[in-house]
Design an enzyme around this catalytic site. Sequence first.
Site, PDB file in Angstrom:
ATOM      1  N   GLY A  14       2.767  -2.425   2.679  1.00 35.36           N
ATOM      2  CA  GLY A  14       2.672  -1.981   1.210  1.00 35.36           C
ATOM      3  C   GLY A  14       1.269  -1.691   0.664  1.00 35.36           C
ATOM      4  O   GLY A  14       0.971  -1.656  -0.413  1.00 35.36           O
ATOM      5  N   ASN A  16      -0.162   1.281   0.725  1.00 35.13           N
ATOM      6  CA  ASN A  16       0.051   2.236  -0.172  1.00 35.13           C
ATOM      7  C   ASN A  16       0.492   2.204  -1.492  1.00 35.13           C
ATOM      8  O   ASN A  16       0.149   2.762  -2.666  1.00 35.13           O
ATOM      9  CB  ASN A  16       0.421   3.566   0.378  1.00 35.13           C
ATOM     10  CG  ASN A  16      -0.427   4.212   1.354  1.00 35.13           C
ATOM     11  OD1 ASN A  16      -1.251   5.058   0.987  1.00 35.13           O
ATOM     12  ND2 ASN A  16      -0.243   4.194   2.741  1.00 35.13           N
ATOM     13  N   ASN A 110       6.005  11.939  -0.224  1.00 41.48           N
ATOM     14  CA  ASN A 110       5.606  11.015   1.089  1.00 41.48           C
ATOM     15  C   ASN A 110       4.090  11.373   1.421  1.00 41.48           C
ATOM     16  O   ASN A 110       3.721  12.418   1.339  1.00 41.48           O
ATOM     17  CB  ASN A 110       6.659  11.535   2.335  1.00 41.48           C
ATOM     18  CG  ASN A 110       6.417  10.666   3.533  1.00 41.48           C
ATOM     19  OD1 ASN A 110       6.314   9.455   3.229  1.00 41.48           O
ATOM     20  ND2 ASN A 110       6.187  11.378   4.632  1.00 41.48           N
ATOM     21  N   HIS A 112       1.773  10.956   4.677  1.00 39.43           N
ATOM     22  CA  HIS A 112       1.886  10.834   6.107  1.00 39.43           C
ATOM     23  C   HIS A 112       0.349  10.806   6.728  1.00 39.43           C
ATOM     24  O   HIS A 112      -0.366  11.424   6.262  1.00 39.43           O
ATOM     25  CB  HIS A 112       2.608  11.940   6.847  1.00 39.43           C
ATOM     26  CG  HIS A 112       2.608  12.154   8.189  1.00 39.43           C
ATOM     27  ND1 HIS A 112       3.565  11.678   8.800  1.00 39.43           N
ATOM     28  CD2 HIS A 112       1.990  12.674   9.260  1.00 39.43           C
ATOM     29  CE1 HIS A 112       3.504  11.620  10.092  1.00 39.43           C
ATOM     30  NE2 HIS A 112       2.423  12.448  10.428  1.00 39.43           N
ATOM     31  N   ASP A 153       8.745  15.221   7.581  1.00 41.57           N
ATOM     32  CA  ASP A 153       7.382  15.764   7.308  1.00 41.57           C
ATOM     33  C   ASP A 153       7.130  17.330   7.074  1.00 41.57           C
ATOM     34  O   ASP A 153       6.167  18.070   7.537  1.00 41.57           O
ATOM     35  CB  ASP A 153       6.337  15.467   8.471  1.00 41.57           C
ATOM     36  CG  ASP A 153       6.364  13.864   8.516  1.00 41.57           C
ATOM     37  OD1 ASP A 153       6.418  13.231   7.691  1.00 41.57           O
ATOM     38  OD2 ASP A 153       6.297  13.468   9.820  1.00 41.57           O
ATOM     39  N   GLU A 183      -5.411   7.930   2.647  1.00 38.47           N
ATOM     40  CA  GLU A 183      -4.130   7.749   1.990  1.00 38.47           C
ATOM     41  C   GLU A 183      -4.338   7.387   0.627  1.00 38.47           C
ATOM     42  O   GLU A 183      -3.781   7.425  -0.505  1.00 38.47           O
ATOM     43  CB  GLU A 183      -3.241   6.903   2.941  1.00 38.47           C
ATOM     44  CG  GLU A 183      -2.984   7.446   4.334  1.00 38.47           C
ATOM     45  CD  GLU A 183      -1.936   6.506   4.980  1.00 38.47           C
ATOM     46  OE1 GLU A 183      -1.261   6.156   4.500  1.00 38.47           O
ATOM     47  OE2 GLU A 183      -2.310   6.328   6.106  1.00 38.47           O
TER      48      GLU A 183
HETATM   49  C1  GAR Z   1       0.833   4.200   6.489  1.00 36.32           C
HETATM   50  O1  GAR Z   1      -0.203   4.674   7.100  1.00 36.32           O
HETATM   51  C2  GAR Z   1       1.752   5.683   6.056  1.00 36.32           C
HETATM   52  O2  GAR Z   1       1.013   6.537   5.981  1.00 36.32           O
HETATM   53  C3  GAR Z   1       2.427   5.461   7.230  1.00 36.32           C
HETATM   54  O3  GAR Z   1       3.139   4.078   7.650  1.00 36.32           O
HETATM   55  C4  GAR Z   1       1.668   3.341   6.899  1.00 36.32           C
HETATM   56  C5  GAR Z   1       2.399   2.178   6.109  1.00 36.32           C
HETATM   57  O4  GAR Z   1       1.364   1.394   5.698  1.00 36.32           O
HETATM   58  N1  GAR Z   1       3.888   6.084   7.127  1.00 36.32           N
HETATM   59  C6  GAR Z   1       4.187   6.926   7.889  1.00 36.32           C
HETATM   60  O5  GAR Z   1       4.037   6.988   9.096  1.00 36.32           O
HETATM   61  C7  GAR Z   1       5.678   7.484   7.510  1.00 36.32           C
HETATM   62  N2  GAR Z   1       5.943   9.001   8.272  1.00 36.32           N
HETATM   63  P1  GAR Z   1       1.329   0.482   4.183  1.00 36.32           P
HETATM   64  O6  GAR Z   1       2.969   0.056   4.283  1.00 36.32           O
HETATM   65  O7  GAR Z   1       0.337  -0.452   4.294  1.00 36.32           O
HETATM   66  O8  GAR Z   1       1.569   1.667   3.186  1.00 36.32           O
END
Ligand code: GAR
Length: 206
Positions: A14, A16, A110, A112, A153, A183
């Site tokens: 989490g 992001n 989303n 990515h 995506d 991100e």
């Molecule tokens: C992040 O890098 C996000 O972009 C990726 O997973 C991670 C989650 O981190 N998402 C994907 O790959 C979806 N296709 P977080 O839980 O710390 O935000």
Amino acid sequence: MNCVKIAVLVSGGGTNLQALLDAQESGLLKSGRIALVVSNNPKAYALKRAENAGVEAAVLTRAACGGQEGFERALTSLLEEKGIDLIVLAGFMSILSASFTDHFSKRIINVHPALIPSFCGKGMYGLKVHEAALQYGVKITGATVHFVNEVPDGGEIILQKAVSVMPGDTPELLQRRVMEEAEWIILPKAAEQICAEMLRMKGEST
Ligand code: GAR
């Protein structure tokens, strides 16, 4: 509507979600309010982040809902019951069906961890994305925020930011740099951009 109600869907750490919560706190995210966090993983640390921020959180799992269809039905009911306008997928590790993405067309975004159309699509998530980028030998990668449609995506791109690959990078090091330099910056920025646009359109139609 004077503020867009946002639901953030998560599965893991989490960070992001935290970037969105911090942006809300600092006033960078001002046209929308994070009203709900939904996790498909009961152990996700993201749930703790929601609790710390005083944001309502719910856990919905495919297993408890009797499969993907039941999961999406329960999720749709919850989002509608809470009057959610915008859904933000922030590290949400499950592909949503076309009927779900059609129902919420242009209302799901989303993040990515690569520059779409590179290193994306089915099976490309989390660390796998950075492993693939290193394996290919690209010198620049980054992150993308895009609308979500029925193609994994594949929806319209909203924002992208490039990040350098450094000699000696591991997937973990690269993942961290992409999060920090891309991100956590473009996700709140895109969320604000879309919320402001939704408010503007709403104002024009009333
Ligand atoms: C992040 O890098 C996000 O972009 C990726 O997973 C991670 C989650 O981190 N998402 C994907 O790959 C979806 N296709 P977080 O839980 O710390 O935000």
